[in-house]
Design a protein around this motif. Sequence first.
Motif, PDB file in Angstrom:
ATOM      1  N   GLY A 225       0.805  -1.217   0.000  1.00  0.00           N
ATOM      2  CA  GLY A 225       0.000   0.000   0.000  1.00  0.00           C
ATOM      3  C   GLY A 225       0.839   1.268   0.000  1.00  0.00           C
ATOM      4  N   ARG A 226       2.072   1.189  -0.453  1.00  0.00           N
ATOM      5  CA  ARG A 226       2.928   2.369  -0.517  1.00  0.00           C
ATOM      6  C   ARG A 226       3.993   2.144  -1.577  1.00  0.00           C
ATOM      7  NH1 ARG A 226       7.618   0.743   2.026  1.00  0.00           N
ATOM      8  NH2 ARG A 226       7.353  -0.976   3.485  1.00  0.00           N
ATOM      9  N   PRO A 227       4.570   3.217  -2.103  1.00  0.00           N
ATOM     10  CA  PRO A 227       5.593   3.062  -3.140  1.00  0.00           C
ATOM     11  C   PRO A 227       6.906   2.578  -2.552  1.00  0.00           C
ATOM     12  CG  PRO A 227       5.296   5.372  -2.612  1.00  0.00           C
ATOM     13  CD  PRO A 227       4.254   4.631  -1.838  1.00  0.00           C
ATOM     14  N   VAL A 228       7.693   1.847  -3.330  1.00  0.00           N
ATOM     15  CA  VAL A 228       9.035   1.459  -2.899  1.00  0.00           C
ATOM     16  C   VAL A 228      10.025   1.951  -3.947  1.00  0.00           C
ATOM     17  CG1 VAL A 228       8.137  -0.577  -1.739  1.00  0.00           C
ATOM     18  CG2 VAL A 228       9.022  -0.793  -4.043  1.00  0.00           C
ATOM     19  N   ASP A 229      11.254   2.179  -3.512  1.00  0.00           N
ATOM     20  CA  ASP A 229      12.270   2.721  -4.405  1.00  0.00           C
ATOM     21  C   ASP A 229      12.599   1.721  -5.515  1.00  0.00           C
ATOM     22  OD1 ASP A 229      14.587   4.933  -4.578  1.00  0.00           O
ATOM     23  OD2 ASP A 229      15.406   2.938  -5.055  1.00  0.00           O
TER      24      ASP A 229
END
Lengths: 257, 257
Positions: A202-206
């Motif tokens: 539920g969140r962006p990752v690099d």
Amino acid sequence: MTKFTKETIASISADFQNYMPQLSINCVIFRFNGEQLQVPIVQPLQANIWVIPGGFVYKDEDIDVAAKRILFEQTQIDNSILSQFGTFGPANRNFASFVNAFKNSELPIEIIKWISQRFVTIGYYSVLGRQPIEIKTSPLFKNSKWINVEDSDTLALDHSLLVSEARKVLCTELLSRPLLLSFMPPTFTIPELQKLYESILGRPVDRGNFRQRILKSNMLIKIGPSKEKSKRRPPIVYQLDKKKYLDSLTQDIKLGF
Amino acid sequence: MTKFTKETIASISADFQNYMPQLSINCVIFRFNGEQLQVPIVQPLQANIWVIPGGFVYKDEDIDVAAKRILFEQTQIDNSILSQFGTFGPANRNFASFVNAFKNSELPIEIIKWISQRFVTIGYYSVLGRQPIEIKTSPLFKNSKWINVEDSDTLALDHSLLVSEARKVLCTELLSRPLLLSFMPPTFTIPELQKLYESILGRPVDRGNFRQRILKSNMLIKIGPSKEKSKRRPPIVYQLDKKKYLDSLTQDIKLGF
DNA sequence: TCAAAAGTGTTATAAATACACCCATGC
DNA sequence: GCATGGGTGTATTTATAACACTTTTGA
């Protein structure tokens, strides 16, 4: 409203004698369609509600076996590994508010009463590869479909809670083992895999770090550049090194993102 | 063999009408006595077996509430937070092998039959401060004691499995949050806390690193040197900074050792 | 003064994080 | 050529782990 056939009713009546009372099982099955994390839901014949697949445990049946059977009966989904994520049992957990819908059916009153009792349910979850699996439900359900987990807050009973609890456990699992390659089709690209991680967490990752860590695990075999027509630079296609993947499952690997 | 009183039998008979059928709850309570990780076990009046505390769920009772009630009834242990660690339900999970012991009692045959059924059990666990709590059991049990978790492999039914599964979950919890200060008495020393960690994890941890990480969390308030007669250098006594401790519980903190 | 346990500091290594930069493609 | 997403490298920070040194005590 769809009617039950006589055979169905007879079959239900016979089965109910053999079930453990007031105990149910529900299954949250996750799949990733390339963009979104999804779960299958089904619609009982006699009520206009959507629920996650579920059923009852035979008196002489292991609960783990029951979970697999129930999932297969209702969705034709097979050979998946199911794990518990919790057991839910508030005193008022029952179908009371849906009983009216059932009353209009030809179901015997005993069955309606049986269904209207309070139930404690054991929650199981699993993840599915991206093979295009069609959900074919049993005769007890009139409809089924995949929905995005984000849209699971309209499910009946406490099934929205079940989905969100299962997702929490999935999140934890995802970070402690590379387990989630189970989600992917035989071949896939790293950007695709990243989308999966992002949709579960539920969140962006690099982007760069993700690629490095996945490759460092050495579980991917490079196949070559994608043949598909892409509008941009074609990504590299990989497949899973099944041997190394299975080995990794026994250890506790950290995959912090 | 101890006999049931008439009142006890009447009370049991009355209760059994109000329980959910074939569903039980078992509680694994951990405490740390300064040296070892321990759990309480109890011995039923009518059989020479040892089991972890457990009981049944009333028809109008939440399972979480039932877990607290059962634990209190059987051990007088109260105000602890109970969490699920799994639900266990093999088809052959029953007291069949102990029924003979029950047959010699004055228990009505209906009750013996009821108890001999297959049961699905929901496992709960909790941790206790080191306050010296005496276990006082209900009239249904003739004996109770604390045992070291290492010695829990002789419990009846699948209760050894329950203890080891609960411990696994405890291990995971211990590493993801500093939660386990719950175990300690109002004041304690860092070497004592380290022993707790080691006895839960089942392996030694580095002294210097342990101290650093615990202190870095800033949840300990220095009280002063230990007044107790120690044979060596007296360790520093700390107490928990409750505010900072409670804050930390909401976040997901890494405490890798 | 010595052993043992407590307390403190140092260093090497590895992991997590935040970027910057280049590459391949279609328009 | 340039916008876009894919692929690669690097530098900084932080965490982990191993271990050496010092302090305090009772014997």
